[in-house]
Every structure is written in C-alpha cells, then in structure tokens.
Design an enzyme around this catalytic site. Structure first.
Site, mmCIF file in Angstrom:
data_model
loop_
_atom_site.group_PDB
_atom_site.id
_atom_site.type_symbol
_atom_site.label_atom_id
_atom_site.label_comp_id
_atom_site.label_asym_id
_atom_site.label_seq_id
_atom_site.Cartn_x
_atom_site.Cartn_y
_atom_site.Cartn_z
ATOM 1 N N THR A 82 31.471 26.335 22.427
ATOM 2 C CA THR A 82 32.515 27.090 21.707
ATOM 3 C C THR A 82 31.947 28.391 21.145
ATOM 4 O O THR A 82 32.596 29.441 21.205
ATOM 5 C CB THR A 82 33.064 26.223 20.552
ATOM 6 O OG1 THR A 82 33.560 25.011 21.109
ATOM 7 C CG2 THR A 82 34.183 26.924 19.803
ATOM 8 N N HIS A 117 31.648 30.908 23.861
ATOM 9 C CA HIS A 117 32.956 31.506 24.189
ATOM 10 C C HIS A 117 33.312 32.594 23.177
ATOM 11 O O HIS A 117 33.804 33.657 23.543
ATOM 12 C CB HIS A 117 34.064 30.441 24.180
ATOM 13 C CG HIS A 117 33.976 29.456 25.307
ATOM 14 N ND1 HIS A 117 34.119 29.807 26.624
ATOM 15 C CD2 HIS A 117 33.739 28.124 25.308
ATOM 16 C CE1 HIS A 117 33.993 28.735 27.392
ATOM 17 N NE2 HIS A 117 33.747 27.692 26.611
#
Ligand code: NAD
Ligand code: ZN
Length: 342
Positions: A40, A43
């Site tokens: 995450t 990203h």
C-alpha cells in the site's frame, strides 16, 4: 517531529517536520520505534490510479509499526507510558451493525491508518486505545513491527482448517511467506508455494514450504503428479492478486476445497464459475485481521515456536527511506523495516 509525508498529488514522499499528533481522551500517543513497508505504501509513493483516487494530501503515510506509549488520554486505563505496542491499522466506526456485534473486521466504515488518517512513518503516531495492541514479552521488536501484515497472513492461513491438509500458497511476497510458516505450524501436510521470483522461492523454503514451484516452468498438475497427490489442494491461500495464478489455483483444487483470497487484483478477473459449482468450493475474501482474535493467535504462535524472522530481510534507518522503498519495490526482498529511533 519528522514524518514521511505524501505532500502533493504526484509521485514521491518527503521527510518533513510536522506537528506531533494531538490526542483525545480515548487516544494513545506512541513513540514509533520501527515500521514495515507495505505494498500500500508503494502504491501511495508511486501515486498510481488507486492512490490518486484514495489519498488526500498532505498525509503522513505508513501503518505497520511497533513503538512505546508516551502519553494516554484521560479515559485510557489499561495502557501506560513505556508499554511496547503495535497498532491495528483499521480504525472502525464502532456504531454499525457489525461493530456493535463485535465483528469489527466487517465494519464497512473502516478508516485506514496512513491511508485515510495520518499514519506511522513518523516519530510519533496517535490511535484510539481500542486500536492498540499491548505486546506480550518474548517477541522480537522487528517481528512486532510487522504484526499488521503478519495478521493478514494469520487471518488468511487460519480461515480454514489445515491440519493434515494439502495447502497451496499462491505468491511468496512477505504475506505469503509468513502464511507458509503459519500453515506448517498449524499442521498442514504438503505446503506448496507458487512464486515466479527465485529469491522469494528460496525464502519460502526457509519458511517451511515442502515444495516450491515456478509457475512459468511447470504447472500445478505437474507438481501434484510429482507429489503423488490423489486429490487436488484442499486449501488455497491466494496471495498474489494475479489473474492467471487465481485461475490455475482454482483448477488445482480438490472437490470440497476452500480458497481464501487476500491478494488484491488491479483489474477484474474472469473465472470459470462451473469450477466452483461442480467442485463445491468455498471461497472466502479476507480483508485485514480479526480484532482481536487474530492478534491473540499471532502472539500465541510466536511464543510457542513459530518463527517468521526469515521473512524480514532488509533494515534501514528512516532517513534512508528512498533506498528502503526501492528495495521493497524491487522484489528481491521479504519484509523491509525502517528504524525511527536512530
Ligand atoms: P507482494 O506483491 O509482495 O506479493 C505478491 C507475490 O505474488 C509477489 O512475490 C509476486 O512475485 C507473486 N506473483 C506474481 N505473479 C504470480 C503468479 N502468476 N503466480 C504466483 N505468484 C505470483 O505482496 P504482499 O505484501 O505479500 O501481499 C500479498 C497480496 O495481498 C497483495 O496482492 C496485496 O495487495 C494484498 N494485500 C491484501 C490485504 C487485505 O487485507 N486483503 C492486506 C495486505 C495486502
Ligand atoms: Zn463499523
């Protein structure tokens, strides 16, 4: 305090001076010791379409951490300065049907630490006391730093009984690696790990895989023939998010088998539903961890012989965050840790 901040709606992160978070009466202020880098975070750093649609800059990123309690709100009775803690990264609403029934992991109003609220890649982080896990003695601090993804691994690995079963782990990223050790610890017979990256296949072997396979070099049917399996896999843990891997895994399953899906695909995946119908498969989606049954089981397993240490491969000081992120992104790594005490 210093914090890693997504400052603008574009790629990159900045190490910035920001205010130490203020705490309310039910909150805990934690001095961060160590953090883990999650996909995450990659990203968000890269500012891909998911991040652009989800993240509101400026935001302190990060959610995997261990640290020490330094201040508590006036309503907090069971934590004290000096306690070593980690945070559950999903902050739930406490008011919806599932929350009120104690099924917090099913809350539809979950706010993510380092996603929807300021996170843990910082010298200090604040969380509601209900999100703070007080660690048991005897657990290594590097392992405490990755309790959040270890919880993903445990929640997925224990979604179905694995004692005596043949388990396929699809994808040996940090979570697949930890899940491999968990299903071995929980008594699986064969633990086959499918992973294209050679470095990670080697790590999977160290984590207890009974057989690793490169999906580009052989099929799962080849592996099953090699192991003289008469049924298909009883349990599949999908931890790659890869379309072809999901389809291959479905085809490799035994009648009555179960699949827990943790991997997050980047697009829709067409699958043959007949495979699910005629084999009478059970498919379970997994998001996060069970609060706090998963945390309890993690602590029990770590204090009774489970070792996930080999899944942690790289350590950096927080000022070397660019190198830490590059290492996590490159793929020839397990879990990458940043130290915030130096
Ligand atoms: P990761 O990206 O490091 O691991 C995925 C692994 O899958 C990689 O090692 C990759 O080489 C491998 N892979 C790619 N193609 C494959 C194929 N065809 N067959 C087998 N393996 C293949 O990620 P991670 O941190 O270990 O997380 C695992 C997955 O879980 C990711 O998709 C991540 O986004 C997701 N995730 C979900 C949750 C949740 O709550 N549901 C939480 C954290 C992470
Ligand atoms: Zn809720």
């Amino acid at each position: 305090m210093l914090a890693l901040v997504k400052a603008r709606p574009e790629a990159g992160l900045e190490l910035r001076d920001v205010a130490i978070p203020e705490i309310g009466i039910n909150d805990v202020l934690i001095r961060v010791h160590k953090t883990g880098i999650c996909g995450t975070d990659l990203h968000i750093e890269a500012w891909d379409p998911w991040a652009a649609a989800t993240i509101k800059p400026a935001l302190v990123v990060g959610h995997e951490f261990v640290g020490e309690v330094v201040d508590i709100g006036s309503n907090v009775a069971d934590l004290h300065p000096g306690d070593i803690v980690s945070g559950e990264g999903h902050v739930v609403c406490g008011r919806c049907r599932h929350c009120r029934a104690g099924r917090y992991h099913l809350c539809a109003n979950t706010q993510g630490l380092g996603v929807n609220r300021d996170g843990a890649f910082a010298e200090f982080v604040a969380l509601p006391v209900t999100n703070v896990w007080h660690h048991w003695p005897g657990i290594d601090q590097d392992v405490m730093a990755v309790f959040d993804p270890f919880g993903n691994a445990v929640h997925t690995a224990l979604a179905f009984p694995v004692l005596g079963e043949d388990v396929l782990v699809v994808g040996a990223g940090p979570i697949g690696l930890m899940a491999t050790a968990v299903v071995r610890h929980a008594g699986a017979r064969y633990v086959v790990v499918s992973e294209p990256n050679a470095y990670r296949r080697e790590l999977a072997t160290r984590m207890g895989a009974t057989r690793v396979t490169d999906p580009r070099a052989e099929t799962l049917a080849d592996v099953q023939a090699d192991l003289q399996m008469v049924e298909g896999f009883d349990v599949v843990l999908e931890m790659s998010g890869n379309a072809g891997a999901l389809r291959a895994a479905l085809s490799s399953m035994a009648h009555g088998g179960s699949m827990a899906i943790l991997g997050i695909p980047t697009a829709e995946i067409p699958i043959d539903v007949n495979e699910i119908v005629f084999k009478q498969l059970t498919i379970q989606g997994i998001y996060g961890r069970e609060m706090y049954e998963t945390w309890y089981k993690m602590s029990v397993m770590l204090t009774s012989g489970l070792d996930i240490g080999p899944a942690i491969t790289h350590r950096f000081g927080f000022r070397e965050f660019a190198a830490a992120f590059a290492t996590a992104r490159a793929g020839d790594s397990g879990k990458v840790i940043m130290d915030w005490t130096s």
